[in-house]
Design a protein around this motif. Structure first.
Motif, PDB file in Angstrom:
ATOM      1  N   THR A 563       0.845  -1.188   0.000  1.00 47.00           N
ATOM      2  CA  THR A 563       0.000   0.000   0.000  1.00 47.00           C
ATOM      3  C   THR A 563       0.885   1.244   0.000  1.00 47.00           C
ATOM      4  N   PRO A 564       0.331   2.422  -0.301  1.00 46.82           N
ATOM      5  CA  PRO A 564       1.142   3.653  -0.268  1.00 46.82           C
ATOM      6  C   PRO A 564       1.832   3.880   1.078  1.00 46.82           C
ATOM      7  N   SER A 565       1.178   3.505   2.164  1.00 45.23           N
ATOM      8  CA  SER A 565       1.759   3.700   3.503  1.00 45.23           C
ATOM      9  C   SER A 565       2.650   2.544   3.916  1.00 45.23           C
ATOM     10  N   LYS A 566       2.704   1.486   3.108  1.00 40.39           N
ATOM     11  CA  LYS A 566       3.432   0.257   3.414  1.00 40.39           C
ATOM     12  C   LYS A 566       2.804  -0.515   4.575  1.00 40.39           C
ATOM     13  N   ARG A 567       1.599  -0.144   4.953  1.00 34.21           N
ATOM     14  CA  ARG A 567       0.882  -0.820   6.023  1.00 34.21           C
ATOM     15  C   ARG A 567      -0.308  -1.588   5.447  1.00 34.21           C
ATOM     16  N   ALA A 568      -0.632  -2.689   6.097  1.00 26.91           N
ATOM     17  CA  ALA A 568      -1.848  -3.403   5.720  1.00 26.91           C
ATOM     18  C   ALA A 568      -3.060  -2.619   6.194  1.00 26.91           C
ATOM     19  N   ARG A 569      -4.156  -2.758   5.442  1.00 26.73           N
ATOM     20  CA  ARG A 569      -5.396  -2.088   5.816  1.00 26.73           C
ATOM     21  C   ARG A 569      -6.379  -3.111   6.396  1.00 26.73           C
TER      22      ARG A 569
END
Length: 891
Positions: A563-569
């Motif tokens: 993801t853009p934030s490098k975090r899973a949603r």
């Protein structure tokens, strides 16, 4: 037989089993499991073990044709390319479409996608994989930023808890079921939970079965999410470092489950007893090493994507992902559904797991040197055929699939193709519901004749290798596509001479401007020499550097999402009922799926007589109370109707389904049955995000169909087509066909019609029996001691009393067979009953007699009959037979 075993892969489900094949001097193909392949370690299911029986010329499409007239390849290719080009020129690139298949090899898929999206300039290329796993794709992308299956098969064996939801693994992915069963035998403390409206054979190894109402999965997993949070079982470190959206996801879950102290309302919607729900919640909560396996029962829904994300949320909340024995796992239905995803085979994806963003469109266009790059998603499967119906799409090329059977609202699909300006079909089978509507037929090579790669459900890429020479003028799919592309003026992009060259470009694109920004990367496989490609061993992606030694690769244990934030949603999802609800006109819910020994529309498995014996007719499973309510009788016939179509099928009364719910298999077609295409019943409702249809919830009505007669008709002529009765089903038996028939006409009328059909057969012996008082008629024609044709007609023909008829063409008729035909009752060795064990061809009555003779446990029954000693898929049924006969003996 020469000791020259060729390593290849099985062409059936997404397990991706390794197969070894040997060809004898007379062309007979023998197969065995490849013990060195990581997916199956030598195991094969009943379908895989029978692969050799399907490598035959019968029914093959041998030559190109245009409007029914045989032509050569040059004429066919010129016709297709000129028609496509002229339609594009007149109506624009979106006026043409390709509908492809998870049966294609990755190299075939790659050039098809490249032609449409990079050169013709449309994204109107979709695949039948849309029907099986596109909800999983969309769910993965929402949560992970990309379509990544995080785990691998080894996780199934080292987990302490396996949750199987919407997956009848025992029948649909039998080798994985056997791996899990063996692991549980080694570790009895391992727990298995099955979540399924039906009590399937997968429940044979389950510690707990949750028979939820269809369509309620989101509510179940939202309840679990809320429970985990209340029990403070979230993983603060994982959540804080690697995820976002937990608060919003929990808020949505609490909206579905406002009060965990009282779950009575939730249990009512789920259709579950409160005790079993609480046991499941507690078991999941207390077991860190948990894997959740999900398949079509989750995906095939108008809320399929939300169901996937509800599952992913539970694993992300607890940090149970990417480590041995923990994680969510989507199992694909087809052998190369994953390969299709890798090359952008879906209308809303680009190759190499790239998306329709400005940057990635430019990357693919630059790499391909594409003259006319598509810039937006195309029509998904159901929409694609709607656009054909509306005249927006004027030419469609169907490859290796049968949409007139497999798509929902199938009669509308059939009508759409009838009115389409140009229908091109590439297939290896001549007569399918879809080839019957084609203007141009192109003979493609079959499984044993093709060479390329496939990717299984755990991201493992394996080679498929040609075993036998091509039949007739059949050519590889990649070659056919490239030749059409060249004739359309695109030679620069399609000047491939082998699948190895296509694989090289595919691998290079996966690494192009990647640098870790995309999950799919096999750039380490660039530069393979032709001999290296030929010898390529199975490997799991990612493989950015050749020679990376890791048999079991996983994603996301330490974040690194895409993801853009490098975090899973964690995605907030809410329970919602299926799009079409039951009502007074359609008060029952129809579910659909596979049976043990058949595959898709049976064009391959149907060629193997042994695979047709276990369940020879289409059916509906119905609960005893529902059967009583609607006057349905066991082995009777039922008329099933929805708002979209109808079917006529056998009735199977069983408590394995819930009340007021039906189950019907997907396999029968207009070629193999009179009226048993389940797709004709299914609603075209789809998930708004994935475009995946709702195959698991169709409102229907049912009523008995009161036939006046039944018949069995067997013939050595494999091209025979029956039209004498309103209900008929055919199956391959030995060297011929067996028809099972039922009619509103009298048995005397049906016997007369069948006798007239046989009047042209030259025979030297005729056996005949007539009893008009009971309505029984039998006739057999023989020549030199072998049966040419036979019919048995009566008012009722119980299946278990007549399964022996299917064996009559296999050898010269002896006295037992002749006595059986004349008496209408099985004599001697023919009295084995319906086949239960497909691998060893062991019949029901043989098994019953063995139990009554003292084989009162599974090991004894296997030992004295050999049943269950092949692939093991029949073991749950063997246990039932033991229990049934011991119960009867106790009475």
């Amino acid at each position: 037989m020469q000791d020259n075993w060729i390593k290849t892969t099985c062409p059936y489900c997404g397990v991706g089993c390794g197969v070894e094949a040997n060809v004898s001097s007379d062309g007979q193909v023998t197969v065995r499991g490849d013990k060195s392949h990581p997916a199956n370690l030598g195991r094969l299911c009943s379908k895989g073990l029978a692969l050799g029986d399907t490598v035959i010329p019968d029914g093959r499409l041998l030559h190109p044709s245009i409007n029914g007239e045989r032509v050569n390849w040059q004429q066919a290719l010129n016709h297709v390319s000129s028609k496509f080009a002229s339609i594009v020129e007149e109506h624009g690139p979106d006026s043409v479409a390709l509908y492809v298949s998870g049966q294609l090899l990755t190299e075939d898929y790659y050039v098809a996608n490249k032609l449409m999206k990079g050169y013709i300039g449309t994204s109107n290329i979709d695949t039948n994989s849309r029907l099986c796993m596109s909800s999983a794709v969309a769910g993965h992308k929402r949560a992970f930023g990309t379509d990544t299956v995080p785990g691998c098969y080894q996780d199934f064996e080292v987990a302490d808890l396996l949750v199987l939801t919407g997956s009848n693994l025992a029948w649909c992915h039998p080798v994985l079921f056997q791996r899990i069963k063996a692991a549980k035998e080694q570790r009895p403390d391992m727990k298995i939970v099955v979540i399924d409206p039906r009590r399937t054979d997968t429940c044979d190894i389950a510690d707990m079965h949750l028979p939820v109402k269809p369509g309620t999965d989101v509510l179940l997993f939202n309840t679990l999410l809320a429970y985990l949070a209340k029990q403070n079982l979230h993983s603060p470190e994982y959540l804080e470092r690697y995820t976002e959206g937990a608060e919003q996801a929990l808020h949505a879950a609490h909206g579905d489950v406002p009060e965990l102290g009282d779950l009575s309302d939730v249990c009512e919607i789920l259709g579950l007893d409160g005790e079993i729900l609480n046991r499941f919640l507690a078991l999941f909560a207390e077991t860190e090493n948990t894997v959740t396996i999900y398949s079509q029962g989750v995906n095939q829904s108008t809320s399929g994507v939300d169901k996937v994300n509800a599952i992913l949320n539970c694993h992300l909340l607890t940090g149970r992902i990417g480590k041995p024995g923990m994680g969510p796992f989507s199992i694909t239905g087809q052998p190369n559904a994953m390969g299709g995803r890798e090359v952008g085979g879906l209308a809303n994806m680009l190759a190499a797991h790239m998306e329709f963003t400005e940057q990635q469109i430019a990357q693919v266009q630059t790499f391909w040197n594409a003259p006319s790059m598509a810039i937006q998603p195309g029509a998904k499967a159901v929409d694609l055929f709607d656009q054909i119906s509306e005249g927006k799409i004027k030419a469609v090329w169907v490859m290796a699939t049968n949409p007139v059977v497999s798509l929902p609202d199938a009669d509308k699909v059939k009508q759409a193709l009838k009115q389409c300006e140009l229908v091109v079909v590439s297939d290896c089978i001549a007569d399918t519901d879809t080839t019957r509507l084609a203007h141009v037929l192109l003979p493609a090579r079959g499984w044993a004749e093709k060479s390329g790669t496939v990717t299984n459900s755990e991201r493992r890429i394996s080679r498929q290798r040609a075993i036998v020479p091509p039949t007739g003028e059949a050519m590889p799919d990649w070659w056919i596509i490239c030749e059409v592309a060249k004739r359309m003026g695109f030679e620069q992009g399609f000047n491939f001479n082998s699948p190895a060259e296509i694989f090289e470009e595919h691998a290079a694109l996966s690494g192009y401007e990647n640098e870790g920004s995309r999950d799919f990367d096999i750039s380490g496989m660039q530069g393979l020499a032709e001999t290296e490609y030929d010898q390529l061993a199975p490997f799991q992606w990612p493989m950015a550097t050749r020679g990376e030694v890791s048999l079991h690769k996983r994603f996301f244990a330490e974040g690194n999402f895409y993801t853009p934030s490098k975090r899973a949603r964690l995605v907030p999802v809410k329970y919602r009922a299926p799009a079409s609800g039951i009502d007074g006109k359609y008060p029952l819910v129809l579910n659909s799926g596979r049976i043990r020994d058949q595959w898709h529309t049976m064009t391959r498995t149907g060629l193997a007589a042994k695979l047709n014996a276990h369940i020879p007719e289409p059916f509906i499973s119905v609960h005893p109370n529902t059967a009583k309510k609607y006057a349905l009788e066991e082995q009777g016939l039922a008329h099933v109707e929805s708002a979209h179509g109808s079917a006529l099928v056998r009735v199977q009364v069983t408590d394995r389904v819930r009340e007021d719910e039906l189950f019907m298999p997907i396999h029968w077609t207009g070629v193999t049955s009179a009226r048993a295409r389940v797709g004709a019943l299914v609603s075209p409702d789809v998930d708004a995000l994935s475009g995946q249809p709702e195959f698991k919830y169709t409102p229907v009505s049912v009523q008995p169909w009161y036939r006046q007669s039944e018949a069995l008709f067997i013939t050595a002529e494999t091209d025979t087509q029956i039209s004498e009765s309103e209900y008929w089903v055919n199956q391959r038996v030995g060297q011929g066909l067996l028809y099972r028939m039922a009619s509103l006409q009298s048995s005397e009328t049906i016997a007369s019609l069948l006798e007239a059909r046989l009047s042209c057969i030259s025979a030297d012996q005729k056996l005949s029996f007539i009893d008009s008082a009971t309505g029984s008629y039998r006739l057999a024609l023989l020549k030199e001691g072998k049966l040419l044709a036979c019919y048995i007609v009566g008012k009722r023909l119980d299946r278990d009393d007549f399964d022996w008829v299917s064996t009559l063409l296999e050898k010269p008729l002896g006295s037992e067979a002749m006595r059986s035909i004349m008496s209408g009752k099985a004599q001697g060795s023919l009295a084995a009953g319906r086949i239960v064990c497909a691998c060893k061809q062991v019949g029901y009555k043989t098994l019953c007699n063995a139990v009554k003779g003292g084989a009162k446990d599974l090991d004894s029954l296997k030992s004295c009959t050999s049943a269950g000693t092949g692939c093991g898929s029949c073991v749950p049924e063997l246990k039932e037979i033991i229990d049934e006969n011991l119960f009867e003996a106790a009475d």
